[in-house]
Design a protein around this motif. Structure first.
Motif, mmCIF file in Angstrom:
data_model
loop_
_atom_site.group_PDB
_atom_site.id
_atom_site.type_symbol
_atom_site.label_atom_id
_atom_site.label_comp_id
_atom_site.label_asym_id
_atom_site.label_seq_id
_atom_site.Cartn_x
_atom_site.Cartn_y
_atom_site.Cartn_z
ATOM 1 N N ILE A 189 74.090 13.558 49.538
ATOM 2 C CA ILE A 189 73.974 14.107 50.635
ATOM 3 C C ILE A 189 74.010 12.999 51.841
ATOM 4 O O ILE A 189 73.183 12.045 51.685
ATOM 5 C CB ILE A 189 72.749 15.087 50.855
ATOM 6 C CG1 ILE A 189 72.827 15.986 49.597
ATOM 7 C CG2 ILE A 189 72.767 15.686 51.921
ATOM 8 C CD1 ILE A 189 73.502 17.391 49.796
ATOM 9 N N ALA A 225 66.945 21.798 53.101
ATOM 10 C CA ALA A 225 68.240 21.393 53.543
ATOM 11 C C ALA A 225 68.991 20.656 52.229
ATOM 12 O O ALA A 225 70.052 21.024 52.003
ATOM 13 C CB ALA A 225 68.244 20.665 54.786
ATOM 14 N N ASP A 237 71.883 21.958 58.220
ATOM 15 C CA ASP A 237 72.608 21.312 56.829
ATOM 16 C C ASP A 237 73.858 22.215 56.660
ATOM 17 O O ASP A 237 74.333 23.084 57.635
ATOM 18 C CB ASP A 237 71.910 21.925 55.761
ATOM 19 C CG ASP A 237 71.539 23.209 55.579
ATOM 20 O OD1 ASP A 237 72.443 23.888 55.339
ATOM 21 O OD2 ASP A 237 70.432 23.710 55.559
ATOM 22 N N GLY A 287 76.248 26.768 56.442
ATOM 23 C CA GLY A 287 75.162 26.317 56.588
ATOM 24 C C GLY A 287 74.119 26.738 57.263
ATOM 25 O O GLY A 287 74.329 27.923 57.869
ATOM 26 N N VAL A 300 72.880 16.632 56.205
ATOM 27 C CA VAL A 300 71.778 17.166 56.695
ATOM 28 C C VAL A 300 71.336 16.416 58.018
ATOM 29 O O VAL A 300 71.216 15.007 57.811
ATOM 30 C CB VAL A 300 70.712 17.190 55.755
ATOM 31 C CG1 VAL A 300 69.245 17.416 56.532
ATOM 32 C CG2 VAL A 300 71.008 17.828 54.430
ATOM 33 N N SER A 359 68.518 12.246 48.685
ATOM 34 C CA SER A 359 69.788 12.330 49.164
ATOM 35 C C SER A 359 70.872 11.684 48.662
ATOM 36 O O SER A 359 71.947 12.155 48.494
ATOM 37 C CB SER A 359 69.721 12.318 50.740
ATOM 38 O OG SER A 359 69.458 11.051 51.051
ATOM 39 N N THR A 365 72.080 22.229 49.868
ATOM 40 C CA THR A 365 73.429 21.698 50.051
ATOM 41 C C THR A 365 73.883 20.988 49.157
ATOM 42 O O THR A 365 73.416 20.221 48.324
ATOM 43 C CB THR A 365 73.265 20.792 51.398
ATOM 44 O OG1 THR A 365 72.487 21.414 52.475
ATOM 45 C CG2 THR A 365 74.324 20.165 51.815
#
Ligand code: ADP
Length: 258
Positions: A132, A163, A190, A248, A173, A127, A167
């Motif tokens: 993210i 997710a 997300d 989302g 998330v 991530s 994204t």
């Protein structure tokens, strides 16, 4: 529809009666159609990476091997495609095991926050690399759910993986939980690309993808949500989705509270 007609008649007497047997074979036909489609899908999914592995190997054998820089590039692609095949085969084995009833689930009372933390930790690096933010909002509640640990980890990992995948950088998330009577609801939300409502019902079918090219590029097998649905059902739970394109998605898993 098939029709069997049998007339019963004793020698020398008029017919005693007629038996009509109606077989509704539309369900059988539908299942056979699904099976054929599944085999066609699997073959196609296996063929694509195999063809590119073969093409790169042939190019290497035809001389590219001498060019170290190109050779390295081709070998990296072969390695990527091999990982893809491996992932696909593991997912197919998972589906086969669950569907044949061979998967042995050991349902115990699990502390949800612990399982969620383990899953999120596994995605920390990925991530970060994708820009993210991961949020864990399950920690405060000491919820215990009736679940098989390995299956719950697989369910949450598939949902968190999707997710993150769908994204764009800068998004978030979040994993959260609440209760509805005797049920624990675990949500993975997300701020990604979202999904048009016309697709919601079919998302959990094997190999169903909203955007085939995009999902393949992002490295999906198209089996993740089908596995999630099977595992939820095997634990007497369920899975549902709410999503707005461009804003989302939220995938909600419902399991029995311990
Ligand atoms: P894949 O391996 O292609 O991601 P899945 O079964 O996990 O397969 O998901 C099926 C499809 O559902 C995906 O191809 C994608 O189109 C859509 N999808 C799943 N999760 C999300 C999400 N969080 N946001 C947007 N689309 C999603």
């Amino acid at each position: 529809l098939t029709l069997d007609v049998q007339a019963t008649q004793l020698a020398g007497t008029p017919p005693a009666g007629v038996v009509l047997v109606l077989h509704d074979i539309s369900e059988l036909k539908r299942l056979e159609g699904l099976r054929q489609q599944f085999v066609a899908n699997v073959s196609h999914e296996l063929k694509t990476p195999l063809s590119s592995i073969k093409a790169y190997t042939e190019t290497l054998l035809n001389g590219a091997l001498e060019d170290t820089e190109h050779a390295r590039q081709f070998l990296t692609r072969i390695d990527d495609q091999t990982s893809r095949l491996h992932e696909l085969i593991l997912d197919l084995l998972s589906i086969a095991r669950i569907e044949s009833g061979q998967a042995t689930l050991e349902v115990t009372n699990l502390l949800l926050s612990k399982v969620v933390r383990t899953c999120l930790d596994d995605f920390e690096e990925r991530s970060k690399a994708g820009g993210i933010t991961l949020k864990n909002q399950v920690a405060e509640q000491q919820l215990r759910v009736q679940a098989d640990e390995e299956s719950l980890v697989q369910i949450l990992s598939n949902l968190i993986d999707n997710a993150i995948k769908y994204t764009p950088a800068g998004g978030t998330v979040t994993v959260s939980s609440h209760t509805e009577g005797e049920i624990a609801v675990i949500e993975v939300t997300d701020t990604g690309i979202g999904i048009e409502s016309e697709h919601h019902e079919r998302l959990f079918e094997r190999f169903y993808r909203v955007d085939k090219a995009r999902s393949r590029e992002l490295g999906g097998t198209g089996l993740g949500l089908a596995i999630v649905k099977h595992l939820c059902q095997a634990m007497q739970g369920s899975i549902s989705v709410k999503s707005t394109p461009g804003q989302g998605s939220t995938f909600a898993v419902r399991l029995r509270l311990a």
